[in-house]
Design an enzyme around this catalytic site. Sequence first.
Site: not given
Ligand code: CP3
Length: 323
Positions: A2, A6, A15, A52, A128
């Site tokens: 990540r 944000r 975004r 994602d 999920y």
């Molecule tokens: O690191 C990076 O920039 C690469 C991109 C990346 C994202 N998600 C972008 C993202 C990666 C590698 C992921 C993996 C991901 N996504 C996982 C496995 C790794 C981990 O973090 O546990 C999981 C479980 C998800 C599912 C997911 N995506 C959830 C549960 C959420 C919401 C949680 C939160 O932080 O709000 C996301 C959203 C998400 N994926 C965001 C980003 C940058 C935030 C979204 C936003 O901008 O609103």
Amino acid sequence: MRQAGRYLPEYRKLREKAGDFFKLCFTPELAAEATLQPIRRFGFDAAILFSDILVVPYALGQSVQFTLNEGPQLDAITDRRGVTQLKTELDHGVLTAIYETIERVKEDLPPAVSLLGFCGAPWTVATYMVAGSGTSEQEPARRFAYQDPQGFSDLIEKLIEASASYLVRQLEAGVDAVQIFDTWAGVLPAEEFHRWCIEPIQRIIAKVRHQVANAKIIGFPRGAGTTLLRYVEGVPVDAISLDWTVDPVFLREHVAMDVPVQGNLDPLVLLAGGAALDRSVEAILKAFSGRPFIFNLGHGVLPQTPIAHVEQMLARVRAVEGR
Ligand code: CP3
């Protein structure tokens, strides 16, 4: 992990411009920009594709939505019938934009910077798909797996096939390595961990390497605790990504020194900063010295993390490593 997110003002701007999170993931120009932002700002040694793990259920025909600050919402699969309603194969047409993002990023990335692709592990993605949202203990998926193991296995089978073909396409598009995120590996008892985490990931790796012989693969069995040893023994990954709870002493005692690892700074100490951050960075570099090691976080950067703390962390790592 990540890297984009944000905590970066330039990401928040992008975004907002995209409006919808999936629009950001599926617009190559924007997703490439989000991938490159942290590299430009911090000069990391590797970039991770901006996407994602939930694009896979989406490309299998499940409805997936991201509501701002609420996390993902899916059309929950509550029984075997729900599993059969998914597509039989991953729709690569839906994912073309992601492969195009990879090609674009490769063009713009300095040659010394590696690009990581990724997917979620079948178990984590299934949690999920079954719950329809994030859940604290992944109860819906665990219950499904106990009550209808065959039905749940059908879902996992679909995810094995889908994930393998997705990773192959990412590697063909140009990523240097892929990481398999098993974020919720830590909630399963040993036997279930074997059945729903280890075996499916073994099968994905075999399928990927059958098509891309030298594919480099990193595994992240988050929260696995002592079952981490089963993972290390059973899953032929090139490197293990460690969450922040893994004790380096436990690792040194039980995992051969030639096994490459990455990790494992607590994202909360990065958020907190100060002397605790310096101490943690130094302790990690010291504890993992003598084996192939990639300094990283133990999970993703938290949204409230001050940018100055990321800079402090990098300065410390580079000072210790003499770079
Ligand atoms: O690191 C990076 O920039 C690469 C991109 C990346 C994202 N998600 C972008 C993202 C990666 C590698 C992921 C993996 C991901 N996504 C996982 C496995 C790794 C981990 O973090 O546990 C999981 C479980 C998800 C599912 C997911 N995506 C959830 C549960 C959420 C919401 C949680 C939160 O932080 O709000 C996301 C959203 C998400 N994926 C965001 C980003 C940058 C935030 C979204 C936003 O901008 O609103």
